[in-house]
Structure formats: structure tokens, C-alpha cells
Enzyme design. Structure first.
Site, short mmCIF file in Angstrom:
data_model
loop_
_atom_site.label_atom_id
_atom_site.label_comp_id
_atom_site.label_asym_id
_atom_site.label_seq_id
_atom_site.Cartn_x
_atom_site.Cartn_y
_atom_site.Cartn_z
N LYS A 192 0.89 -1.11 0.01
CA LYS A 192 0.16 -0.03 0.07
C LYS A 192 0.85 1.35 0.08
O LYS A 192 0.68 2.07 -1.05
CB LYS A 192 -0.85 -0.13 0.98
CG LYS A 192 -1.79 0.99 1.48
CD LYS A 192 -2.76 1.05 2.69
CE LYS A 192 -3.43 2.34 2.88
NZ LYS A 192 -4.12 2.35 3.97
N GLU A 198 10.57 -4.90 4.05
CA GLU A 198 10.39 -6.26 3.63
C GLU A 198 10.29 -6.27 2.42
O GLU A 198 10.81 -7.21 1.69
CB GLU A 198 9.56 -7.07 4.66
CG GLU A 198 9.88 -7.22 6.15
CD GLU A 198 9.04 -6.02 7.17
OE1 GLU A 198 8.87 -5.19 6.58
OE2 GLU A 198 8.78 -6.14 8.18
N GLY A 250 -4.78 -1.62 5.17
CA GLY A 250 -4.13 -2.88 4.56
C GLY A 250 -4.62 -4.20 4.75
O GLY A 250 -4.60 -4.90 4.02
N ARG A 251 -5.19 -4.35 5.91
CA ARG A 251 -5.73 -5.72 6.34
C ARG A 251 -7.01 -5.79 5.91
O ARG A 251 -7.77 -7.05 6.11
CB ARG A 251 -5.56 -5.87 8.04
CG ARG A 251 -6.37 -4.80 8.98
CD ARG A 251 -5.98 -4.80 10.20
NE ARG A 251 -6.49 -3.43 10.96
CZ ARG A 251 -5.66 -2.39 11.22
NH1 ARG A 251 -4.57 -2.10 10.46
NH2 ARG A 251 -6.14 -1.53 11.80
N GLU A 336 -4.68 -6.58 15.07
CA GLU A 336 -4.23 -5.17 14.55
C GLU A 336 -5.34 -4.20 14.41
O GLU A 336 -5.01 -3.06 14.94
CB GLU A 336 -3.56 -5.18 13.21
CG GLU A 336 -2.55 -4.00 12.72
CD GLU A 336 -1.78 -4.19 11.30
OE1 GLU A 336 -0.62 -4.62 11.66
OE2 GLU A 336 -2.44 -4.21 10.28
N HIS A 367 -4.87 -33.21 17.77
CA HIS A 367 -4.02 -34.00 18.21
C HIS A 367 -2.72 -33.13 18.63
O HIS A 367 -1.58 -33.67 18.70
CB HIS A 367 -3.67 -34.90 16.93
CG HIS A 367 -4.63 -35.67 16.53
ND1 HIS A 367 -5.11 -36.89 17.25
CD2 HIS A 367 -5.84 -35.60 15.85
CE1 HIS A 367 -6.21 -37.49 16.79
NE2 HIS A 367 -6.42 -36.63 15.97
N LYS A 495 9.65 -0.58 14.12
CA LYS A 495 9.68 -0.49 12.70
C LYS A 495 10.95 0.78 12.69
O LYS A 495 12.35 0.45 12.36
CB LYS A 495 8.91 -0.01 11.75
CG LYS A 495 7.76 -0.60 11.08
CD LYS A 495 6.83 0.02 10.01
CE LYS A 495 5.78 -0.88 9.96
NZ LYS A 495 4.60 -0.25 9.04
O1 F6P Z 1 2.47 -3.86 10.15
C1 F6P Z 1 1.92 -2.82 9.67
C2 F6P Z 1 1.71 -2.65 8.20
O2 F6P Z 1 1.18 -1.39 7.97
C3 F6P Z 1 0.06 -3.43 8.06
O3 F6P Z 1 -0.91 -2.76 8.33
C4 F6P Z 1 0.24 -3.74 6.52
O4 F6P Z 1 -0.79 -4.47 6.15
C5 F6P Z 1 1.64 -3.97 6.13
O5 F6P Z 1 2.14 -3.19 7.15
C6 F6P Z 1 2.14 -3.87 4.98
O6 F6P Z 1 2.15 -2.56 4.41
P1 F6P Z 1 2.18 -2.17 3.08
O7 F6P Z 1 1.05 -2.78 2.12
O8 F6P Z 1 2.19 -0.82 3.11
O9 F6P Z 1 3.53 -2.61 2.30
#
Ligand code: F6P
Length: 529
Positions: A192, A198, A250-251, A336, A367, A495
Site C-alpha cells: 500500500k 521487507e 492494509g488488512r 491489528e 492432536h 519499525k
Molecule cells: O505491519 C503494519 C502494516 O502497515 C500493516 O498494516 C500492513 O498490512 C503491512 O504493514 C504492509 O504494509 P504495506 O502494504 O504498506 O507494505
């Protein structure tokens, strides 16, 4: 009634045993509700009808607050944003800042359909020909939704293979790339913000990997983001960038561009069915009376178990192996969203907000951790879900066993096994003090709460309905707690500190860090050599 006053009142009231509550013939008509393809049963809980009525009374603001969300009001107050993931699957006009968002949503969906179609039918090719593999690089909401849904809808998967790389741990990329041909791979960078370390690290690694064998790696990249300036700077052609607005959290984003890998996997028609299932749940949430409203009841029994009974966790237990990523998806969605410590006004919450959410598919969990659920000291409310039919008709005998196990677990949690019964099961093998000792280990307290969601079969439409049901449940719980379910400030500090620790891992001066961090860093550096 003030929420916490209501909770205090409910806490003070005596609770009846579930087995006694179930003797009331009218209980089912209040504790079981149907919506579209679903039936939800919450009768196997200690929530009594009068307590449910108290909770419903505490939800009197809900219709107005719900309508404000659907109407595009800026209910995410700390980020000053509307919350409109529902518009991604909607059909009616929604105004934000004076203009209707739907034409933009429809236009992007149309571009996604065209691109997905081109990838699926070979019109869009890699340097080595038809695309055989799609890698979605994203994390959190830019990974969990499409990864969960692609696995869930495996019987509908007739497009290229799809892979999901999320972790900055190089193992994630390496284990995926090992099986791929760069010349026939499409990389989708899903972020987003397009700033997530990452995702950008994995995307750069993927680009370098492709550049080793093909001349124009950027031509095999697409991006899903709200930040077109950044995707362009990364080198991805705008024709393969699918944008969305900041009113999609995002979620909550699987319904739009973030769902592109899913759309490529199952095809635009099945993706439409996924949206339709969610839209039908939206319609139910918007129109059903609160006492017959599935997301509302799912939320109220959640509040009953967490805020009133004080149970710290809840388990999501799909008896559906293809829903094995659903608990992880719901962890982000629920924890979240509602893992918060202050009210909308910024005041400390007088009690806990969201519980810990966890789970695994049945029967595997039986199990592993069900031992604790049955005999551990702290009750764990269990949210079971199961289809009437599996997707493998030739293996229906497996599915019959699955149903029997699912229902058996909720029955066992309800009934338990008393000392007399436990004694009777082993009386032929032990006697005296040893009989008593052995029997004590075989007692199940029972009276343990569970709910069950049933549906005919796991289809795209049904999956859309399940996810929307849980989204609205989160909304209702957050609204009643007067918290902001749509921000996530709690992830920021880590972060920032990771950014400051980066140079220290490379040998920078760590003297400003605490003693524990300094020592761990020094030891890791020593082992790295
Ligand atoms: O972990 C925080 C967060 O902002 C989430 O809410 C989001 O889904 C994820 O990181 C990934 O963010 P982005 O889509 O901006 O890479």
C-alpha cells in the site's frame, strides 16, 4: 448504557451452565441465526438471552456508526481517513470529499480483469513465453489476504501457479525462487505504502535475480499500491500498476488490487463471486435487525467471552484444511484492528480490548493443543466452522468424519466428563486410592463455550462471506469499545528501532542501547565473524 458500566453489571450476574441454558426450547431462536449461505450457532455458550439483550441494548449507537462507515465518513480519526473497503466490493455510489469513488473502483477492477485475463490466456508473456508462475511480494495485509484466499480456493485455481513471499528472512525468497524460471515468472509487488522494508528488500532481490537471466526484468513486474510515484521510481510501468486509495486499510485490502494474484489464480469470474459473497454479507449487516444480525451476534458473544467472562484468548478452528491460513489472516484483522489501549478520545481503556486470536484447522489441532482447551484451567472460547460438503466428492467418507469430529468437539466441550463417569470408565483396571488418582486425570470440566459457523461448501462466494463476516465483527467490537479499529500505531516503534539497529548490526556504535540489546548484538556479531 455506558459500555464499561454494562460490562461491570454483566460480570456481577450469576452465570448459568450451558447445559441448563440449552434446556430452554426457545434458546435456539435467539442464539442461532442464518444469513445467505450461512448458519451461525452460539447456543453452546454461557450467554443467556437476558444478557444478550443487555449487550444489544449497549449497541444502540451501532446502526448510525455502521451507516457512517458505509457512507464514507472519516471514521478513522487518527489518520483522518474514510474506511471504505466495502466500496471495493460494492455497487452503489459512495461520496468521499464530494466525489463518487465507485467509477474509480470499477475502472481499476476492469484493468485488473484485463491484466489477469492476459496473464491467464498467454496474451501477456514473459521473456521465455507464457507466464507459469506468479510471485506476490508483500507482507501483512498485502500478503495474508491473497495467500489465505488462494489456498482456500485451490479447487478453483486454474491459472498460473501462485507463490507468496513476505518475510525479509532471505529463506522465504530463496525457497520460492529455487523452483522458478525467471523468464516465465511475473512478480507482483504488493505494498500500500511502497515503503515497507521487507517488501522492498524482497522486490529488489527478485529484480536482481531476474536480471541475471533476462534483459528487461521490469517488464515482468507489476505493482499494487497507493503510491504511484514510488512504483514508477522502482521502474514499474504505470500500465501494470494498480492503485487504490488511502481509505482501504492494509488488512482490509484483499477485495481490490491487493487481490490481483488471487484473481490471476482463480480467474476474474470467480473473483467476482468472492466479491459478491462479501457484498451479500454487507447487505445483511446493513439491514438485518441487530438481534438477527450475524456479525453483531458474533461480536457480542466475543465481548461476552473476553470483556465479561475475562477469557484472554479465542481460537478459530476451521474444519477445512484449505482454511489453514485463515487463523493467521484473522490474527492480523482482529489483533491489528482491536489490539488497542486507548479510546477514540485518547483516554486509557478501563478494560481489555481485543483478545489473542489463534487457531489451526481441525482435525489437526485435536492432536496438538485441544488437550489444553478441554482440561486447561482457563477456558478458550472456540469458534468452529465447517462445510456440509467437501470439494472432493469421491472422498466424502473423509468429510463425514470431519463433520463428526467438529460436532464431537463442541459437544465434548459442552458436556465434559464428571468424576463418577471418569471412575466408571476405568473401574475394571484400578481400585482404591489409585482409582481416585487415575480418575481425576480423566475428568473434563465441560461447560466450555464454543460457536459453530456452517455453510454448504467452500466456494469463492462463501469465502467472501466469511471474510466480510469477520471484518464486520471487528467493526462492531471496536465500535462498542469506542476504539479506532482502523489505525495500527502499535507497529511503528518496532519499525523505527529496526531502522536504527540496522547500522549497529553492521558494527556501528551500540553504546546508546540498553544492556540487554548491547549484549545480544555483540554475541550475534561475534558469531557472524
Ligand atoms: O505491519 C503494519 C502494516 O502497515 C500493516 O498494516 C500492513 O498490512 C503491512 O504493514 C504492509 O504494509 P504495506 O502494504 O504498506 O507494505
Amino acid at each position: 448504557m455506558n459500555f464499561w458500566t454494562g460490562i461491570e453489571t454483566l460480570r456481577g450476574q450469576p452465570k448459568q451452565r450451558i447445559a441448563d441454558l440449552l434446556k430452554d426450547d426457545n434458546r435456539n431462536c435467539r442464539m442461532q441465526v442464518s444469513a445467505g449461505a450461512f448458519m451461525f450457532d452460539m447456543s453452546k455458550t454461557t450467554l443467556a438471552v437476558d444478557a444478550l439483550d443487555t449487550l444489544l441494548g449497549m449497541a444502540s449507537d451501532l446502526p448510525a456508526r455502521r451507516d457512517a462507515m458505509f457512507a464514507g465518513e472519516r471514521i478513522n480519526q487518527t489518520e483522518d481517513r474514510a474506511v471504505l473497503h466495502t466500496a471495493l466490493r460494492g455497487q452503489d455510489a459512495v461520496m468521499v470529499d464530494g466525489s463518487d469513488v465507485m467509477p474509480g473502483v470499477q475502472a481499476t477492477l476492469k484493468r485488473m480483469r484485463a491484466f489477469a485475463g492476459d496473464v491467464r490466456d498467454g496474451t501477456f508473456q514473459g521473456q521465455g513465453g507464457r507466464i507459469t508462475d506468479v510471485v506476490n511480494i508483500g507482507i501483512g495485509g498485502s500478503d495474508l489476504g491473497p495467500a489465505m484466499a488462494t489456498l482456500a480456493l485451490a479447487p478453483f485455481h486454474d491459472g498460473p501457479r501462485c507463490h507468496f513471499v513476505s518475510n525479509v528472512d532471505g529463506a522465504d525468497w530463496a525457497d520460492t525462487a529455487r523452483h522458478l524460471d525467471p523468464a516465465t515468472t511475473l512478480v507482483i509487488v504488493a505494498s500500500k505504502t511502497f515503503t515497507t522494508i521487507e517488501t522492498l528488500t524482497n522486490a529488489r532481490t527478485a529484480r536482481d535475480w531476474m536480471a541475471e537471466t533476462i534483459s528487461d526484468p521490469a517488464a515482468q513486474f507489476a505493482a499494487l499500491s497507493t503510491a504511484e510515484d514510488k512504483t514508477t521510481a522502482f521502474g514499474i510501468d504505470p500500465s501494470r500498476v494498480f492503485g487504490f486509495e488511502d481509505w482501504v486499510g492494509g488488512r482490509y485490502s484483499v477485495w481490490g488490487p491487493i487481490g490481483l494474484s488471487l484473481m490471476i489464480a482463480i480467474g476474474p469470474g470467480n473473483f467476482d463471486a468472492f466479491l459478491k459473497g462479501a457484498r451479500e454479507m454487507d447487505a445483511h449487516f446493513r439491514t438485518a435487525p441487530l438481534a438477527e444480525n450475524m456479525p453483531v451476534l458474533l461480536a457480542l458473544q466475543g465481548i461476552w467471552h473476553h470483556q465479561v467472562c475475562g477469557y484472554p484468548t479465542r481460537a478459530v478452528l476451521p474444519y477445512d484444511n484449505r482454511l489453514s491460513r485463515l487463523p493467521a489472516y484473522l490474527q492480523q484483522l482482529e489483533m491489528e484492528s482491536n489490539g488497542k489501549g486507548v479510546t477514540m478520545a485518547g483516554d486509557p481503556l478501563p478494560g481489555p480490548a481485543g483478545p489473542v486470536v489463534w487457531g489451526e484447522p481441525g482435525t489437526n489441532g485435536q492432536h496438538a493443543f485441544y488437550q489444553l482447551i478441554h482440561q486447561g484451567i482457563t477456558p478458550v472460547p472456540c469458534e468452529f466452522m465447517i462445510a456440509a460438503m467437501g470439494s472432493e466428492p469421491a472422498l466424502d467418507h473423509h468429510h463425514r468424519l470431519l463433520i463428526a469430529n467438529c460436532l464431537a468437539q463442541s459437544e465434548a466441550l459442552l458436556k465434559g466428563r464428571g468424576l463418577d463417569e471418569a471412575r466408571a470408565t476405568i473401574a475394571d483396571r484400578f481400585e482404591g486410592a489409585e482409582l481416585e488418582r487415575q480418575a481425576a486425570h480423566r475428568v473434563f470440566p465441560g461447560n466450555r463455550p464454543s460457536t459453530t459457523l456452517i455453510y454448504p461448501r467452500l466456494t469463492p462466494e462463501v469465502l467472501g462471506g466469511i471474510v466480510a463476516l469477520y471484518e464486520h465483527r471487528v467493526f462492531v467490537e471496536g465500535m462498542m469499545l469506542d476504539i479506532n479499529s482502523f489505525d495500527q500505531w502499535g507497529v511503528e516503534l518496532g519499525k523505527e528501532l529496526a531502522t536504527s539497529l540496522g547500522p549497529l548490526v553492521e558494527g556501528g556504535d551500540a553504546s546508546a542501547k540498553d544492556a540487554s540489546t548491547r549484549t545480544l548484538l555483540a554475541k550475534l556479531q561475534a558469531w557472524r565473524g
